[in-house]
Design an enzyme around this catalytic site. Structure first.
Site, PDB file in Angstrom:
ATOM      1  CB  SER A 483      -0.959  -0.047   1.193  1.00 44.06           C
ATOM      2  OG  SER A 483      -2.044   0.815   1.012  1.00 44.06           O
ATOM      3  CG  ASP A 494       7.927   4.954 -10.996  1.00 46.16           C
ATOM      4  OD1 ASP A 494       8.431   3.908 -11.440  1.00 46.16           O
ATOM      5  OD2 ASP A 494       6.753   5.033 -10.581  1.00 46.16           O
ATOM      6  CE  LYS A 508      -4.936  -1.812   1.108  1.00 46.10           C
ATOM      7  NZ  LYS A 508      -4.903  -0.422   0.607  1.00 46.10           N
TER       8      LYS A 508
END
Length: 730
Positions: A483, A494, A508
């Site tokens: 999460s 990224d 999740k």
């Protein structure tokens, strides 16, 4: 669990719509369904109340209308709820008979209608049959202890019956429980050959099981069924009863309001097992570990309630309370006779910060090219935040980001060369905290994209140009990293801001919002009414009346457009997983949402590890090929798989004794092999393990990988001023 807080625009708009619906629609829920309880002789015959009926109906309406994943409440989902409920009660097929399951099958396609109408009689009937069987089987085991046992036979006890058919008859079930009793007794006999003493010990253990079963109440049944209901919709939509909601919010904030004492139960007494330094219990100097709390009074003159024999949740509800209020305890100090006169201790409740469950730091040193490299390791257990302090405008509210910022400042002052963020087993928490924490390591830019049920996409950004730490960074994750951890580690990956190390994360990719059902307009007026009916628990401000619903309201995506749902975050350098990947993870949940992709958002990478990752992987692989610790780790994983596949055990005393002795020797040898490989002395049989030792090989290796990066000559450079700098450029 990833929770949002209602300060983002799309969440505000969504909840305006939700509460408008509640004012108009949920008022109908205030009329309970007709009650036709089905009595079950031999159980405690627990029955639902009007309050639970109202909550069930309200939660069903909220989920039907506003859950992100749209699942119609029909016969199909009814069967899923039914199967989950039965599994929750008796996953190992140890209690229900085949005839019970045949009887229950008539409810398979009616539970959807039950939740919509608030009719809980069917699910309580199922539970009461379960409790009847439970009590019967445990009492049967107690009766068996009066007989003789032959431990020379080659009988097998099947302790994992999940995939076996339901037991066909009571006679067959008696055989199952007879073998279970024999197994429990043999376990004790192997440790102490005094069979009479072992029987008495086991009898007390079984009697304690009966005592605990007797303390179950209708809220326990309701919580179990609501778990089955909400998890049939999606794995992260959850309802919490009032006591469970209080515990959930303590876990989220890492704070509570109370006296600062850890409690447990022992022989019907509430026992103090720990005292928080600096809390009211500590300041009083009148409480000690193993003292017994026998009574609780509210305020300076409130009547004492005797809590001997109470469930711990009910006792805690009395002892916790609003900061600044007074609570009085009747205490039997450790060693005082049961007949002794209790002493009275008066305390004013305070806000207690659970420091042991907050972010922590340590420093490990490594050698690289003749230089000593210092790596700071920050362990982050969750993305926590004190919602109440945040909403009140307190700038010093307790949160993950605030704690980590202080730790980063401290580590920089101590001259570390790199930072490893240990996010293993971090199941998430606050969405806002995931964004704020990412902002400590990047200049500005988007961190996560959030899509709501109306397909509106919001790009949540770090707007603060300041950077708390710009040096070499690695993130250590495992299968239980989920999460908010996946938002943070995904954004770091990224942006090219740090190296992700470990195993594939949980997967999740959904957002929940916590709804205090007491604040729903249609239910708000009934809070006082129901509180007044509760004669056993005095309201202290620590619990709600109707509980809390964590509703899935959105799905989050990385700035690349990829969801983490199902797939999680893939590490740049992968470790073997100690956690079974086929048993844990979003992709193992039948009701989980699928992976998908949305458009990429605009962002500028701060760096790129493409050129150095092959070298780092090569150095890691070479080290692992020669590492005894790595070899032992692989052996541990193989052993776990082997033992996990075992379903039964022999009940022959000689065979089991030899097997246990061999297992104990192997366990000690394995432990010592791992200790020696980590540079620690071996232990002798029976010698306790030192408490301050660190045998975490994977954490050490994560620091070594970052040390390798620091030692490379061709480190990438950042042109944006926010990337991963060399130590000299911090």
């Amino acid at each position: 669990m990833l929770l949002n807080i209602p300060d983002l625009k799309n969440v505000k708009d969504m909840f305006k719509r939700i509460y408008l619906m509640l004012v108009i629609g949920v008022a109908l829920a205030c009329h309970a369904a007709p009650r036709k309880p089905i009595k079950v002789a031999g159980s405690n015959d627990l029955q639902p109340d009007e309050q639970e009926s109202i909550v069930c109906k309200t939660v069903a309406e909220l989920i039907s209308n506003y859950n992100y994943k749209k699942v119609p409440l029909n016969d199909s989902i009814s069967e899923v709820i039914f199967n989950r409920y039965i599994k929750m009660l008796d996953e190992g097929h140890n209690y229900f008979l085949a005839s019970d399951i045949a009887d229950f099958n008539k409810y398979k396609d009616v539970l959807d209608d039950d939740v919509k109408s608030g009719n809980l009689n069917d699910v309580f009937y199922i539970f009461n049959v379960y409790q009847k069987r439970y009590l019967e089987h445990v009492k049967y085991s107690i009766a068996q202890l009066g007989g003789d046992f032959d431990f020379n036979q080659n009988e097998n006890f099947v302790y994992d019956r999940e995939k076996l058919p339901w037991v066909a008859s009571q006679a067959e079930m008696d055989k199952v429980w007879g073998l279970r009793t024999k197994y429990d007794l043999l376990n004790l006999k192997l440790a102490d050959p005094d069979l009479a003493k072992d029987k008495e010990t086991l009898k007390k253990r079984y009697e304690n099981l009966l005592s605990q079963a007797d303390k179950l109440n209708n809220q326990d049944v309701f919580q179990a069924f609501m778990d089955a209901f909400t998890n049939a919709i999606d794995p992260h939509t959850n309802y919490f009863t009032p006591s469970n909601a209080a515990n959930f919010n303590i876990d989220m904030s890492r704070q509570l309001e109370g006296i600062g004492a850890g409690l447990n139960t022992e022989n019907d007494y509430i026992i103090i097992k720990s005292i928080v330094p600096g809390g009211p219990a500590d300041k009083s100097k009148q409480l000690g570990v193993d003292d017994r709390i026998v009574g609780v009074g509210q305020g300076k003159e409130g009547e004492f309630q005797n809590i001997i024999g109470w469930r711990i949740e009910n006792a805690i509800a009395l002892i916790r309370g609003t900061k600044g209020t007074t609570v009085r305890l009747e205490i039997l100090p450790k060693g005082t006779a049961v007949s002794g006169k209790p002493k009275v201790v008066e305390m004013v409740r305070e806000k207690i910060i659970l420091k042991d469950e907050s972010a922590k730091k340590e420093i490990k040193t490594y050698q690289s090219n003749g230089k000593t490299i210092k790596i700071g390791i920050i362990s982050v257990p969750a993305f926590y935040i004190d919602f109440n302090d945040y909403r009140s405008g307190n700038p010093n509210y307790k949160s993950t980001t605030h704690d980590v910022k202080l730790l980063l400042d401290s580590l920089k002052q101590e001259g570390v060369d790199g930072i490893v963020m240990d996010m293993r087993e971090n199941g998430g928490g606050s969405l806002m905290e995931a964004i704020e924490l990412t902002g400590l390591f990047i200049k500005t830019g988007p961190v996560v994209q959030v899509r709501d049920s109306g397909d509106q996409i919001e790009k949540d950004k770090d707007e603060d140009p300041s950077i708390a730490y710009s040096g070499p960074l690695a993130i250590l994750v495992d299968r239980f990293s989920a999460s908010a951890t996946e938002i943070f580690s995904g954004a770091i990956q990224d942006y090219g801001r740090g190296i992700i190390i470990g195993t594939q994360t949980y997967g999740k990719g959904s957002v929940q919002n916590a709804i205090d059902l007491d604040k729903i307009p249609a239910l708000h007026d009934r809070v006082a009414e129901f509180a007044a009916k509760n004669t056993k628990i005095i309201a202290t401000g620590s619990q709600s009346t109707f509980g809390q619903l964590n509703l899935t309201i959105a799905k989050f995506y990385r700035i690349t457009g990829n969801s983490t749902q199902h797939k999680g975050v893939m590490p740049d350098i992968q470790f073997p997983s100690v956690i079974p990947m086929d048993k844990y993870g979003e992709d193992t949940e039948p009701s989980a949402m699928p992976f998908d992709v949305i458009a990429k958002t605009d962002y500028t990478k701060f760096g790129d590890f493409t050129a150095v990752l092959p070298q780092l992987k090569q150095l890691h692989d070479q080290r692992m090929a020669a590492s005894a610790s790595y070899k032992y780790l692989l052996e541990d994983i193989a052993d776990f798989k082997k033992h996990d596949d075992e379903k039964s055990i022999v009940l022959n005393e000689d065979q089991l004794k030899k097997q246990r002795e061999a297992d104990d020797k192997k366990s000690l040898d394995n432990e010592n092999d791992r200790r020696v490989a980590m540079g620690l002395p071996a232990l002798k049989k029976g010698q306790p393990k030192p408490t301050n030792e660190d045998l975490d090989f994977l954490k050490k290796e994560a620091g070594q990988i970052l040390t390798d990066y620091i030692g490379l000559d061709n480190k990438y450079t950042s042109t944006t001023g926010g990337g991963m700098a060399s130590p000299a450029n911090q």
